[in-house]
Each structure stands twice: as C-alpha cells, then as structure tokens.
Scaffold this motif. Sequence first.
Motif, PDB file in Angstrom:
ATOM      1  N   GLN A   1       0.833  -1.193   0.000  1.00  0.00           N
ATOM      2  CA  GLN A   1       0.000   0.000   0.000  1.00  0.00           C
ATOM      3  C   GLN A   1       0.866   1.241   0.000  1.00  0.00           C
ATOM      4  O   GLN A   1       1.942   1.265   0.586  1.00  0.00           O
ATOM      5  CB  GLN A   1      -0.905   0.032   1.251  1.00  0.00           C
ATOM      6  N   PHE A   2       0.343   2.267  -0.687  1.00  0.00           N
ATOM      7  CA  PHE A   2       0.984   3.574  -0.679  1.00  0.00           C
ATOM      8  C   PHE A   2       0.158   4.511   0.203  1.00  0.00           C
ATOM      9  O   PHE A   2      -1.068   4.389   0.274  1.00  0.00           O
ATOM     10  CB  PHE A   2       1.072   4.142  -2.094  1.00  0.00           C
ATOM     11  N   PHE A   3       0.791   5.429   0.872  1.00  0.00           N
ATOM     12  CA  PHE A   3       0.133   6.397   1.751  1.00  0.00           C
ATOM     13  C   PHE A   3       0.409   7.803   1.245  1.00  0.00           C
ATOM     14  O   PHE A   3       1.550   8.117   0.886  1.00  0.00           O
ATOM     15  CB  PHE A   3       0.618   6.255   3.192  1.00  0.00           C
ATOM     16  N   LEU A   4      -0.682   8.614   1.262  1.00  0.00           N
ATOM     17  CA  LEU A   4      -0.546   9.966   0.736  1.00  0.00           C
ATOM     18  C   LEU A   4      -1.282  10.915   1.668  1.00  0.00           C
ATOM     19  O   LEU A   4      -2.412  10.669   2.081  1.00  0.00           O
ATOM     20  CB  LEU A   4      -1.169  10.047  -0.665  1.00  0.00           C
ATOM     21  N   LEU A   5      -0.620  12.002   2.009  1.00  0.00           N
ATOM     22  CA  LEU A   5      -1.241  12.988   2.888  1.00  0.00           C
ATOM     23  C   LEU A   5      -2.257  13.820   2.113  1.00  0.00           C
ATOM     24  O   LEU A   5      -2.027  14.203   0.957  1.00  0.00           O
ATOM     25  CB  LEU A   5      -0.180  13.898   3.495  1.00  0.00           C
ATOM     26  N   GLU A   6      -3.417  14.093   2.806  1.00  0.00           N
ATOM     27  CA  GLU A   6      -4.420  14.950   2.175  1.00  0.00           C
ATOM     28  C   GLU A   6      -4.003  16.402   2.290  1.00  0.00           C
ATOM     29  O   GLU A   6      -3.123  16.771   3.069  1.00  0.00           O
ATOM     30  CB  GLU A   6      -5.789  14.757   2.848  1.00  0.00           C
ATOM     31  N   GLU A   7      -4.647  17.200   1.464  1.00  0.00           N
ATOM     32  CA  GLU A   7      -4.491  18.649   1.503  1.00  0.00           C
ATOM     33  C   GLU A   7      -3.023  19.071   1.286  1.00  0.00           C
ATOM     34  O   GLU A   7      -2.483  19.926   1.996  1.00  0.00           O
ATOM     35  CB  GLU A   7      -5.014  19.219   2.838  1.00  0.00           C
ATOM     36  N   TYR A   8      -2.346  18.416   0.339  1.00  0.00           N
ATOM     37  CA  TYR A   8      -0.950  18.796   0.007  1.00  0.00           C
ATOM     38  C   TYR A   8      -0.965  20.173  -0.624  1.00  0.00           C
ATOM     39  O   TYR A   8      -1.748  20.448  -1.543  1.00  0.00           O
ATOM     40  CB  TYR A   8      -0.349  17.759  -0.944  1.00  0.00           C
ATOM     41  N   THR A   9      -0.080  21.051  -0.146  1.00  0.00           N
ATOM     42  CA  THR A   9      -0.065  22.446  -0.607  1.00  0.00           C
ATOM     43  C   THR A   9       1.221  22.820  -1.318  1.00  0.00           C
ATOM     44  O   THR A   9       1.457  23.994  -1.597  1.00  0.00           O
ATOM     45  CB  THR A   9      -0.281  23.384   0.590  1.00  0.00           C
TER      46      THR A   9
ATOM     47  N   ARG B   1      -4.359  18.183  -5.248  1.00  0.00           N
ATOM     48  CA  ARG B   1      -4.498  18.073  -3.793  1.00  0.00           C
ATOM     49  C   ARG B   1      -5.740  17.252  -3.489  1.00  0.00           C
ATOM     50  O   ARG B   1      -6.830  17.510  -4.005  1.00  0.00           O
ATOM     51  CB  ARG B   1      -4.623  19.464  -3.193  1.00  0.00           C
ATOM     52  N   LEU B   2      -5.596  16.249  -2.636  1.00  0.00           N
ATOM     53  CA  LEU B   2      -6.675  15.308  -2.330  1.00  0.00           C
ATOM     54  C   LEU B   2      -7.256  15.595  -0.951  1.00  0.00           C
ATOM     55  O   LEU B   2      -6.566  16.103  -0.065  1.00  0.00           O
ATOM     56  CB  LEU B   2      -6.160  13.876  -2.393  1.00  0.00           C
ATOM     57  N   ASP B   3      -8.563  15.237  -0.811  1.00  0.00           N
ATOM     58  CA  ASP B   3      -9.292  15.455   0.443  1.00  0.00           C
ATOM     59  C   ASP B   3      -9.835  14.115   0.905  1.00  0.00           C
ATOM     60  O   ASP B   3     -10.628  13.480   0.210  1.00  0.00           O
ATOM     61  CB  ASP B   3     -10.433  16.459   0.234  1.00  0.00           C
ATOM     62  N   ARG B   4      -9.383  13.701   2.069  1.00  0.00           N
ATOM     63  CA  ARG B   4      -9.825  12.407   2.579  1.00  0.00           C
ATOM     64  C   ARG B   4     -11.312  12.380   2.835  1.00  0.00           C
ATOM     65  O   ARG B   4     -11.967  11.332   2.715  1.00  0.00           O
ATOM     66  CB  ARG B   4      -9.083  12.083   3.882  1.00  0.00           C
ATOM     67  N   GLU B   5     -11.907  13.551   3.203  1.00  0.00           N
ATOM     68  CA  GLU B   5     -13.337  13.579   3.490  1.00  0.00           C
ATOM     69  C   GLU B   5     -14.174  13.364   2.215  1.00  0.00           C
ATOM     70  O   GLU B   5     -15.335  12.976   2.298  1.00  0.00           O
ATOM     71  CB  GLU B   5     -13.725  14.905   4.151  1.00  0.00           C
TER      72      GLU B   5
END
Length: 790
Positions: free
Chosen positions: A59-67, A115-119
């Motif tokens: 699995q890859f992990f990516l932080l949301e809301e990357y700025t 930029r991705l949003d987990r919600e």
Amino acid sequence: MDRRRLCALMMLWAVVQLSCPGCSLRALRRTTGGRRGLTGQDANGVPLRRSKRGWMWNQFFLLEEYTGTDMQYVGKLHSDGDRGDGSVRYVLTGEGAGTLFKIDEKSGDIHATKRLDREEKAYYILHAKAVNRLTNEALEGESEFIIKIHDINDNEPRFTKDPYIAQVAEMSDVGTSVIQVTATDADDATYGNSAKVVYSILEGQPYFSVDPETGLIKTALPGMDREMKQDYQVVIQAKDMAGQMGGLSGTTTVSITLSDVNDNPPRFSKSLYEFRVPESNELGSTVGVIHAIDADIGENAEMDYRIIGSDGPGVFDVFANRSTQEGVIVIKKPLDYEKKRQYSLRIQVENAIINPRFYSMGPFRDEASVKVVVEDVDEPPVFERPSYIMEVREDAARNAIIGSVSASDPDDKHSLVRYTIDRRTDMDRVFNVHAGNGSVFILRELDREENAWHNISIIATEFNNPRQISRVPVYIRVLDVNDNAPTFATNYETFVCENAKANQRIQIVSATDPDEPLGGHRFIFSLAPEAVGKANFSVRDNKDNTAWILTRRNSYNSLQKSVYHVPVVITDGEFPVQSSTNTLTIRVCTCDREGNMKLCNPEALTARAGLSTGALVAILLCCLIVVLFAALRRQRKKEPLIISKEDVRDNVVSYNDEGGGEEDTQAFDIGTLRNPEAIEESKQRRDIIPETFYPPVRRPVALPPPSRDNNGDVRDFINQRLQDNDSDPTAPPYDSLATYAYEGNGSVAESLSSLESVTTEGDQDYNYLSEWGPRFKKLADMYGGDDSDS
C-alpha cells in the motif's frame, strides 16, 4: 506549508515508520530467482511447479491537503525484469489513473497531480503491470495496490442545529434535563483525535450546564422563576482533538424558555368594591366587574369566583369571564329600592387548577368585600294581580258593576293612578272602567249566545307621570240565562200517504236551544191546545228530547186537502221556562203499497214549510213565461220547430238520448220501447217539474236482440204514449212535441233534431218527410206542407 499542516505530516510519517520499520515510500522488490517447489500433478500426471513472482507492491500512503508547488510523490513501481535499458514500460489503470495519479512509463514513479481530500474519498484502488515496450507482452501479471489518504485535522465540529429551541418548567430541580445538542466532525474518527469532540458551555452560566461528552444540557440553578426571567440564551462549544490545544471548534445557540407552573396565588387588587345599580335593571344584567391578579399565565391563571356571604341571599350571582379572568356580578332576583336599598357581599376567588407540588406556597385564594347600592327609578303602577277573571249574567242591567281592578305606584311618592280600557280590545264599547277606583261596569246588554267570553285590557297610568303605564288582562265570562225558546232542530219535510192508517208514525222531530243549562237540555213536546180538538195528527213525547208525529185517522184525500199544518209546542225544563210553537207542514201524497211516495199534488209544493216568498215569485214568473210562449204559439199553426236561437215556442219533450243509434247499446235502453209494460207503473209527464221526493225505482228490462219482429212492440208503445198525452186533462194548454226516435251514426233516419237546424239560415225544407212512409205521416203533415196563416 503552514505550521498546522506540517505538524500533521510529521505525525503521519511517524505513524508509518512505526507500523512498517525499514519500509520506504517505494515498492518492495523481490527477485524472480530461487527454487521452485512441487505443488502437485495435472490430469496427465505431469508434476506442477509454482513459480515465484518477480515483484509486488504494498500500500501507498498519501497525505491529504498537500499544498506544495510540485506534484506530490506517491511511490515507485519496479520489476525485476527491468534491466534499465528502457525495454520495460509501466502501465497504471484504475481509480484516478491518468488524472489524479500519473506514472512515469520508464521509471515507474507515481505522482499525485492534485491536492486530495480524505473527506471526499479516503482511498483509491489502482492496477499496475509491466510490459515489453517492443512486443507489448506482459512481463509481470497485473497487480492491484491501494493508495490511502492519510487524515489531517482540517474539519471543525458542526452542530446539527443552530439555534436549538428548548423549554423547561420554572422552579425545576437542579440537574433537570433540558435538551441534548450534537456536533459532528468530518475527520477520520478511527485515526487519532481529529474527530473526538468535547462540549463546553460558553454562555448561560450559572443557570445551565452541559455534559462534555454527551452534550446534554441541564439546569444548574434552583428556583428559577418565570415571573422574574423567562427566556435564556445558552452558547455551547464543541471542540475536536479531545479539547486539546490546537483542536478545531464550533458553537451553537440554545434558546431556553421557562414554562409556567401554578406557583402564584390570585390576589384582589383592592379589598372593597362598590357598585351602584338602578332598581329597574333586568334579571341577568351586569352590576359590576371585579378583578383578581395572578402572575401565572394560561390555565394556571384561571380563576373561579363565588359569593361566600351576602345579606340578600340569591339576589346576586358571580361568574368568571374566561377570556379576561374577571369576576362578573349579575342580578339574579328583581331589585326594589323601596324594599332594600343596599347589599353587602363577600366574594372569594381561587385558582381553578392547583399543583400539589406548590401547596406549601398557598393558600391559592383571596377574598374581597362588595357593596351594591340600589338607585331609585320612577316605576309604572303595579297591579295587585297578573290577570283578573270576572263573571256576569247575560241579563245584567246596564251600568251594573261586575268587578274591579287595583294598581298602585311602587315609588316612595305614591302617585295616584288613573284607569282606562284599551279600546283596541273592546271595539264595541261593551264595558267601561271607573277612572278613580278601577270598578268595571257594563255599557251594553250582553248575549252569551253571541259571545260567551270578553277579553279586555285595562291600563293604569300615573297622574304625575303619564308616560308610566302598565296593563293587565281582564277575562270576563258571560253566565248563561235561559232566555231562548227551543225550536225544531231542522226544517222537516213531512208527508202522509193517502192510504195511511191511524196511529201511524210519519215523522220523528227533535229540538235545539242555544242556551246551555248545566244539567243538559230537557225538551217537552206537545200539540198546541187550540189544535187538540180538531187535530188530524197527534204528538207523542218520547222523554228523550224527541217526539213522534202520529196519524189520528185512516186515509187522507189529497183532492179534499193536500197540506196540513200541525202546531207543535216545545218547552224547555229550565227557569224561567221558555217555549215556542213550531208549525210542521205535512203534505198528502199518493203512495204505493209499501208506503213509498209516488205523487203529490202540485199545490203541496207551494205549501212546503220554509218555502220563501222569492221562490214563490220565481215559480209564478216561470208559469207566466210558459203561458206567453203558448199564446205566441197559437198565432201561427205551422212553423219550423225552432226558427232561430231566440225563438222558442214549443216544449219539446224528448224520450231518447243521443248516441250511436242502433249500434250504441250503452247510451239508451231500447228495451223500454220494446217492452211498454216496463214503465206502466209511473206515467208522470216529463214536461213538468217532478212532484215526488223519492223517484220511482226503475226496474231493468232485458233487452231482446234487435230484429224486424220487435218493431211491432215499438209501434204499439209509441201509439200508446200518443193516446195518453192526447187524453191527459192536466196537459198544459200548448202543443207538446214528443220525439221517440233515437238518432246517431247508425240510425237509418240519421238526425231528426231541430237543434242542428238553427245553425242554418232561412227556412228548412221538410218535404222529404213524406217519402218515409206512414210512420212519419204526422211529421210530414206538420212540417212538409207550405206555411199558412190559418
């Protein structure tokens, strides 16, 4: 990158390191070499060997809301078959491939383009494979991997409502639940404390408190009084990160209203009320209004009023006006200033609904005194009775007093009263009243038989104030006096047969009397004394208010005397005795063996009792007209039957009915002509007025079938009738034409009526009558010849 987002990335990296020591954000590589193990045999017995895969991805992990400005690096894909010569091409498919995620075909590096949003989406599922760039053959089988979006605390808690509306009863105990508020956090509740919410109260203390975990608001202060303060605004805060420093928060407002309870008793605004009321006020009218004050509202402020003491029991009443909660005092009995001028009342008020919890705060009632002053009013005179009944004999003399009425002024000044009769109730001015003392007397003679009751109205008027008047009905009954003599109950039409026997009853008579004795009528019948010696008839009293008229000899002769007048004396049994002589007219008539009247002398018709002068004059006029017509008829011998509508000379006696001729069997009984014996009993002429009251019974005669043999009977009957008319000495002195033919559609003679001839102008030609044979010879002689003056 701001400080908050940097802290979140650092925490996420620490979590990754803890969960996978020694792992990087790249794919783990595995070589394709190594020993292959036996796994079994196929259907042909050939041993099966499992080959070990050359590579796989975690699995890859990516932080949301990357700025950041560059694309965010996700990870790297690498195959053991890639020797770095560019012959391997990496292909990425699945959710977001080519749009959100891009892969370098040569190196296998994966980057996020946005930029991705987990919600919005918490993870993405993708597929990757390595193929030969030249042959496009897969070097590895397609593999699935997941890119998960790591949550950061980027959403503050939000309440489900804003504002909240709540209500709690006043005077509630501490800790009474009011309402529960709820806040939600869009962050990941399974990761860290980003979605862990804690509640606190910012405004509304010390009246209310909130549970930090559940958001339940409760009362925190005892004895909160709605009458002091009714509405409260409470502000509640919800904070995530379990309320720690750096957590996000949201607020909402809760509007709390204290509902009313009956914790206040009613109280009168003053202890004494005074009202003034005229004595003329009607029952049910309002005397005054009292008002008690209750700080509560709604049903808790509803009050009941009642009189608990009064020096005039039952004179007044009080009830509550539910819309204003006022006590309305009304009159229940008539007031009289001259009898009582002032009343004192004691009125109590209390709540209609009492809460047992607050009994200790009572009593929930109050009392006040009410003074009612009665004011004097100029009232009309008052009669001693509501109505009067008086009796007077019908033979009372004029100006005789039959009774009196009495009225007086109820006021203190006691004005004199004047009496009058309302002439609208005594249009004939039969009675009058003395203006000073109210005595009622007679102005005219009375007749009970004409009017047994008189209903009049007497008016009483004050001398000092003529506008003050009152009325009273007076019912006057006229008592009966025996002042009317009895008479025959009806106009009797009595006859006696010539062949009557002695002591034969010929009539029953009764009497009537307009008087009404208490014991009923008792009539006595007798023959007048002057007729006793020479009476041809006698009167027998039956002692039951009827009498028989009896014959006193055998046989009577109408030629000698056709009418007898019998005087009958009728006497009543009252005092003074009243009697009258009534004349009974008895006609002498010819009767059959059974005593049925057949013929009476015409003289008797004029002598009937009750025959008026006008009737006699009419009969004489009719006879005179007939004689004149007969005289005119003699002037000319031969004339048409009817020259015109106005010229009527002959008396046409018709013995037929018009109808359908021989074909009509319903209109006329032809059997009468064919059987002359059927009417031999009665030979009365039809050209004069019938004399009998009881017409002879016509016996039906069987009608034989029509044939030529029956013509002889008809001819004989006609000849017999002609002879009877020619030899009749009582026939009138003028010609009488009797027609015996019957006519209609089926008659061989067609129509013989002269009525039809009046519709034509000029003389009629009757010469055709001579062609009809000997049976019509007489008609041919009368009308077929020429007119002459002889």
